[in-house]
Design a protein around this motif. Structure first.
Motif, PDB file in Angstrom:
ATOM      1  N   GLU A  78       9.893  -4.660 -14.414  1.00  0.00           N
ATOM      2  CA  GLU A  78      10.595  -4.900 -13.158  1.00  0.00           C
ATOM      3  C   GLU A  78      11.446  -3.681 -12.811  1.00  0.00           C
ATOM      4  N   ILE A  79      11.092  -2.997 -11.719  1.00  0.00           N
ATOM      5  CA  ILE A  79      11.861  -1.842 -11.266  1.00  0.00           C
ATOM      6  C   ILE A  79      13.017  -2.346 -10.401  1.00  0.00           C
ATOM      7  N   VAL A  80      14.230  -2.110 -10.876  1.00  0.00           N
ATOM      8  CA  VAL A  80      15.416  -2.541 -10.140  1.00  0.00           C
ATOM      9  C   VAL A  80      15.693  -1.590  -8.980  1.00  0.00           C
ATOM     10  N   SER A  81      15.616  -0.297  -9.241  1.00  0.00           N
ATOM     11  CA  SER A  81      15.811   0.712  -8.207  1.00  0.00           C
ATOM     12  C   SER A  81      15.294   2.044  -8.729  1.00  0.00           C
ATOM     13  N   ALA A  82      15.171   3.006  -7.826  1.00  0.00           N
ATOM     14  CA  ALA A  82      14.721   4.346  -8.219  1.00  0.00           C
ATOM     15  C   ALA A  82      15.347   5.355  -7.286  1.00  0.00           C
ATOM     16  N   GLU A  83      15.559   6.548  -7.793  1.00  0.00           N
ATOM     17  CA  GLU A  83      16.194   7.595  -7.003  1.00  0.00           C
ATOM     18  C   GLU A  83      15.805   8.953  -7.557  1.00  0.00           C
ATOM     19  N   ALA A 133       0.812  -1.217   0.000  1.00  0.00           N
ATOM     20  CA  ALA A 133       0.000   0.000   0.000  1.00  0.00           C
ATOM     21  C   ALA A 133       0.846   1.269   0.000  1.00  0.00           C
ATOM     22  N   ASN A 134       2.161   1.099  -0.048  1.00  0.00           N
ATOM     23  CA  ASN A 134       3.084   2.236   0.031  1.00  0.00           C
ATOM     24  C   ASN A 134       4.086   2.152  -1.122  1.00  0.00           C
ATOM     25  N   PRO A 135       3.800   2.815  -2.244  1.00  0.00           N
ATOM     26  CA  PRO A 135       4.676   2.732  -3.431  1.00  0.00           C
ATOM     27  C   PRO A 135       6.113   3.151  -3.156  1.00  0.00           C
ATOM     28  N   ARG A 136       6.281   4.221  -2.389  1.00  0.00           N
ATOM     29  CA  ARG A 136       7.643   4.697  -2.113  1.00  0.00           C
ATOM     30  C   ARG A 136       8.421   3.666  -1.313  1.00  0.00           C
ATOM     31  N   LEU A 137       7.775   3.032  -0.362  1.00  0.00           N
ATOM     32  CA  LEU A 137       8.444   2.009   0.444  1.00  0.00           C
ATOM     33  C   LEU A 137       8.842   0.823  -0.426  1.00  0.00           C
ATOM     34  N   ASN A 171      15.707  -0.691  -3.627  1.00  0.00           N
ATOM     35  CA  ASN A 171      16.998  -0.004  -3.556  1.00  0.00           C
ATOM     36  C   ASN A 171      17.918  -0.666  -2.537  1.00  0.00           C
ATOM     37  N   ALA A 172      17.331  -1.057  -1.399  1.00  0.00           N
ATOM     38  CA  ALA A 172      18.103  -1.710  -0.350  1.00  0.00           C
ATOM     39  C   ALA A 172      18.668  -3.041  -0.854  1.00  0.00           C
ATOM     40  N   LYS A 173      17.876  -3.750  -1.623  1.00  0.00           N
ATOM     41  CA  LYS A 173      18.331  -5.024  -2.185  1.00  0.00           C
ATOM     42  C   LYS A 173      19.494  -4.818  -3.138  1.00  0.00           C
ATOM     43  N   VAL A 174      19.403  -3.796  -3.992  1.00  0.00           N
ATOM     44  CA  VAL A 174      20.481  -3.490  -4.940  1.00  0.00           C
ATOM     45  C   VAL A 174      21.761  -3.120  -4.199  1.00  0.00           C
ATOM     46  N   ALA A 175      21.610  -2.407  -3.074  1.00  0.00           N
ATOM     47  CA  ALA A 175      22.768  -1.978  -2.292  1.00  0.00           C
ATOM     48  C   ALA A 175      23.294  -3.072  -1.364  1.00  0.00           C
ATOM     49  N   ASN A 176      22.709  -4.293  -1.456  1.00  0.00           N
ATOM     50  CA  ASN A 176      23.112  -5.427  -0.621  1.00  0.00           C
ATOM     51  C   ASN A 176      22.874  -5.176   0.866  1.00  0.00           C
ATOM     52  N   MET A 177      21.856  -4.391   1.167  1.00  0.00           N
ATOM     53  CA  MET A 177      21.484  -4.157   2.560  1.00  0.00           C
ATOM     54  C   MET A 177      20.756  -5.395   3.071  1.00  0.00           C
ATOM     55  N   PRO A 178      21.217  -5.980   4.170  1.00  0.00           N
ATOM     56  CA  PRO A 178      20.583  -7.204   4.682  1.00  0.00           C
ATOM     57  C   PRO A 178      19.085  -7.029   4.918  1.00  0.00           C
ATOM     58  N   LYS A 179      18.334  -8.086   4.629  1.00  0.00           N
ATOM     59  CA  LYS A 179      16.879  -8.042   4.772  1.00  0.00           C
ATOM     60  C   LYS A 179      16.468  -7.696   6.196  1.00  0.00           C
ATOM     61  N   GLU A 180      17.211  -8.222   7.172  1.00  0.00           N
ATOM     62  CA  GLU A 180      16.857  -7.949   8.563  1.00  0.00           C
ATOM     63  C   GLU A 180      17.035  -6.464   8.909  1.00  0.00           C
ATOM     64  N   ASN A 181      18.001  -5.811   8.250  1.00  0.00           N
ATOM     65  CA  ASN A 181      18.186  -4.373   8.470  1.00  0.00           C
ATOM     66  C   ASN A 181      16.975  -3.597   7.963  1.00  0.00           C
ATOM     67  N   VAL A 182      16.463  -4.015   6.805  1.00  0.00           N
ATOM     68  CA  VAL A 182      15.295  -3.360   6.229  1.00  0.00           C
ATOM     69  C   VAL A 182      14.088  -3.558   7.131  1.00  0.00           C
ATOM     70  N   GLU A 183      13.870  -4.792   7.573  1.00  0.00           N
ATOM     71  CA  GLU A 183      12.727  -5.091   8.437  1.00  0.00           C
ATOM     72  C   GLU A 183      12.832  -4.334   9.756  1.00  0.00           C
ATOM     73  N   ARG A 184      14.054  -4.208  10.271  1.00  0.00           N
ATOM     74  CA  ARG A 184      14.259  -3.480  11.523  1.00  0.00           C
ATOM     75  C   ARG A 184      13.955  -1.990  11.344  1.00  0.00           C
ATOM     76  N   ALA A 185      14.346  -1.445  10.186  1.00  0.00           N
ATOM     77  CA  ALA A 185      14.085  -0.028   9.915  1.00  0.00           C
ATOM     78  C   ALA A 185      12.582   0.245   9.814  1.00  0.00           C
ATOM     79  N   ILE A 186      11.851  -0.674   9.175  1.00  0.00           N
ATOM     80  CA  ILE A 186      10.395  -0.519   9.048  1.00  0.00           C
ATOM     81  C   ILE A 186       9.733  -0.619  10.415  1.00  0.00           C
ATOM     82  N   LYS A 187      10.146  -1.603  11.212  1.00  0.00           N
ATOM     83  CA  LYS A 187       9.567  -1.799  12.546  1.00  0.00           C
ATOM     84  C   LYS A 187       9.849  -0.599  13.442  1.00  0.00           C
ATOM     85  N   LYS A 188      11.083  -0.089  13.377  1.00  0.00           N
ATOM     86  CA  LYS A 188      11.459   1.057  14.201  1.00  0.00           C
ATOM     87  C   LYS A 188      10.658   2.294  13.816  1.00  0.00           C
ATOM     88  N   ALA A 189      10.469   2.492  12.503  1.00  0.00           N
ATOM     89  CA  ALA A 189       9.726   3.660  12.028  1.00  0.00           C
ATOM     90  C   ALA A 189       8.256   3.581  12.419  1.00  0.00           C
TER      91      ALA A 189
END
Length: 242
Positions: free
Chosen positions: A191-196, A43-47, A53-71
């Motif tokens: 397939e959108i690889v990343s956006a900026e 429900a959140n296109p920007r997210l 983008n996080a996947k392309v930058a090799n950011m660990p999945k748990e880091n992404v999930e933690r950032a969403i939970k914290k926010a």
């Protein structure tokens, strides 16, 4: 290749060179996106794009999930996106994009960096005419659709430049058309690889090697600040001189 493509290509490695800083940057963007549109990527296109983008930058999945939970928590920091504009040494225009939970601290730091380098912090909007504010989408080629056909298809949705970049296709559009472009790409099955977002200078200035070293020292000061997300300038890139 177009002007936007060449500018982005020259900056690519510089912007994604520091992994820790990149993760911090994406984490703040995720926090802002969650605050604005909720924690559900469906429900959140920007997210959705930021997670890619996080996947392309090799950011660990748990880091992404933690950032969403914290926010999503009540104790999350309230980050605000603030843009500062000014002139560095030798009249180079610089736009600094920040995401901060303390604007007083951030503006003081930004002003200090400009002053110590012999530049000056300007007023909001004072340099906007020198840059085109663009949304940039990296997508995978779609079978049966040529770059030329894609460009014709996307004109109606706000895309004004399309370039083939190795195994990807890069689309540039006006900043205000970001949602329209993303919505159509998703609806059409690309397939959108990343956006900026990019601020591409309308004109660039030549500098000597000594001047470049001085300006790059200032840019490095900005990029070392944890609140700074992006730095854009109109100094001619070295790759353009070949």
């Amino acid at each position: 290749m177009g002007r936007a493509f060449e500018y982005r290509k020259a900056r690519k490695l510089k912007r994604w060179g520091n992994m820790a800083r990149t993760f911090t940057k994406i984490g703040k963007e995720i926090s802002i996106a969650v605050k604005a549109g909720g924690p559900d990527p469906d429900a959140n296109p920007r997210l959705r794009v930021l997670m890619q983008n996080a996947k392309v930058a090799n950011m660990p999945k748990e880091n992404v999930e933690r950032a969403i939970k914290k926010a999503s928590s009540k104790d999350a920091g309230d980050y605000k996106e603030v843009v500062y504009e000014g002139y560095g040494p030798f009249g180079i225009a610089i736009v600094v994009e920040t995401a901060t939970d303390n604007t007083t601290r951030t503006v003081a730091n930004v002003r200090s960096y400009f002053n110590k380098a012999g530049g000056s912090l300007g007023t909001t909007g004072s340099l906007s005419f020198l840059f085109d504010h663009k949304c940039v989408f990296h997508i995978k080629p779609k079978e049966g659709v040529s770059v030329e056909d894609l460009e014709l298809e996307m004109i109606d949705y706000g895309v004004d430049e399309v370039e083939a970049d190795e195994e990807e296709i890069v689309l540039y559009g006006e900043f205000s058309e970001n949602n329209n472009i993303q919505h159509h790409l998703e609806e059409a099955g690309y397939e959108i690889v990343s956006a900026e977002f990019e601020r591409i200078p309308n004109d660039v200035k030549d500098v000597t090697p000594e001047q470049r070293a001085s300006i790059e020292k200032l840019i490095e000061r900005f990029e070392e600040d944890e609140d700074v997300q992006n730095v854009f300038h109109n100094m001619k890139e070295e790759e353009d001189e070949e």
